[in-house]
Design a protein around this motif. Structure first.
Motif, short mmCIF file in Angstrom:
data_model
loop_
_atom_site.label_atom_id
_atom_site.label_comp_id
_atom_site.label_asym_id
_atom_site.label_seq_id
_atom_site.Cartn_x
_atom_site.Cartn_y
_atom_site.Cartn_z
N UNK A 1 0.66 -1.19 -0.04
CA UNK A 1 0.08 0.03 0.14
C UNK A 1 0.80 1.33 -0.11
N UNK A 2 1.88 1.42 0.84
CA UNK A 2 2.66 2.38 0.88
C UNK A 2 4.11 2.21 0.53
N UNK A 3 4.30 0.96 -0.43
CA UNK A 3 5.52 0.66 -0.77
C UNK A 3 6.39 1.65 -1.64
N UNK A 4 5.31 2.21 -2.38
CA UNK A 4 5.80 3.45 -3.11
C UNK A 4 6.69 4.49 -2.54
N UNK A 5 6.26 4.68 -1.38
CA UNK A 5 6.75 5.83 -0.63
C UNK A 5 8.32 5.44 -0.10
N UNK A 6 8.49 4.17 0.09
CA UNK A 6 9.75 3.85 0.52
C UNK A 6 10.83 4.35 -0.13
N UNK A 72 14.09 9.75 9.25
CA UNK A 72 13.76 9.07 7.93
C UNK A 72 13.83 7.61 7.85
N UNK A 73 15.03 7.31 8.28
CA UNK A 73 15.25 5.72 8.28
C UNK A 73 14.39 5.12 9.30
N UNK A 74 13.88 5.75 10.44
CA UNK A 74 12.72 5.10 11.06
C UNK A 74 11.65 5.09 10.57
N UNK A 75 11.19 5.92 9.57
CA UNK A 75 10.03 5.91 8.85
C UNK A 75 10.25 4.92 7.85
N UNK A 76 11.36 4.47 7.13
CA UNK A 76 11.30 3.45 6.18
C UNK A 76 11.17 2.11 6.87
N UNK A 84 2.23 2.23 9.36
CA UNK A 84 1.91 3.56 8.63
C UNK A 84 1.86 4.73 9.81
N UNK A 85 1.43 4.46 11.03
CA UNK A 85 1.24 5.56 11.79
C UNK A 85 2.66 5.99 12.30
N UNK A 117 -1.66 12.57 2.58
CA UNK A 117 -2.89 12.31 1.45
C UNK A 117 -3.26 10.98 1.18
N UNK A 118 -2.02 10.02 1.16
CA UNK A 118 -2.30 8.96 1.05
C UNK A 118 -2.90 8.18 2.17
N UNK A 119 -2.83 8.53 3.48
CA UNK A 119 -3.28 7.89 4.46
C UNK A 119 -4.76 8.34 4.35
N UNK A 120 -5.22 9.70 4.06
CA UNK A 120 -6.68 10.04 4.01
C UNK A 120 -7.26 9.19 2.71
N UNK A 121 -6.66 8.92 1.93
CA UNK A 121 -7.17 8.10 0.62
C UNK A 121 -7.58 6.77 1.19
#
Length: 123
Positions: A1-6, A72-76, A84-85, A117-121
């Motif tokens: 779902x969020x793989x494209x963000x990585x 950012x590394x923690x986000x990855x 996601x949160x 935006x993606x989370x809202x979608x």
């Protein structure tokens, strides 16, 4: 779902780690003498009156860039686990760290907006 963000987060991490190295237009002193990176600041002669100011500025940029990248590394890591949160919070922190430099770089702000935006979608 969020793989494209990585990959975008990884690119922002790399970019943040190089803030001080790549630099941007920055002037020091009343004549706005241009010193555009940490390397340039450190190469200034010791007798240059704004050397210390410019070196301190660019070292601070380096520290802040590393802090943004660490978050950012923690986000990855969180995205890879599907949390996601946690990723959103880590990216927010990176964007917050970036804020004093947003006229020079805006990788994290735009990334945070894309994640929200993606989370809202997906909600």
């Amino acid at each position: 779902m969020f793989e494209d963000i990585i990959p975008r987060v990884e690119k922002a991490v790399e970019h943040s780690r190089k803030w001080a190295e790549n630099g941007w237009n920055m002037g020091f002193g009343p004549k706005n003498v241009a010193v555009t990176s940490l390397g340039e600041a450190e190469a200034l002669p010791v007798s240059f009156i704004y050397r210390e100011e410019s070196v301190n500025y660019w070292r601070q940029v380096q520290l802040m860039g590393n802090d943004a990248a660490d978050s950012g590394e923690k986000a990855v890591e969180a995205l890879k686990k599907g949390d996601v949160d946690a990723a959103e919070k880590a990216i927010y922190l990176s964007a917050y760290i970036e804020r004093p430099y947003e006229q020079y770089t805006s990788a994290w702000k735009s990334l945070y907006e894309a994640v929200k935006e993606k989370m809202e979608e997906c909600a």
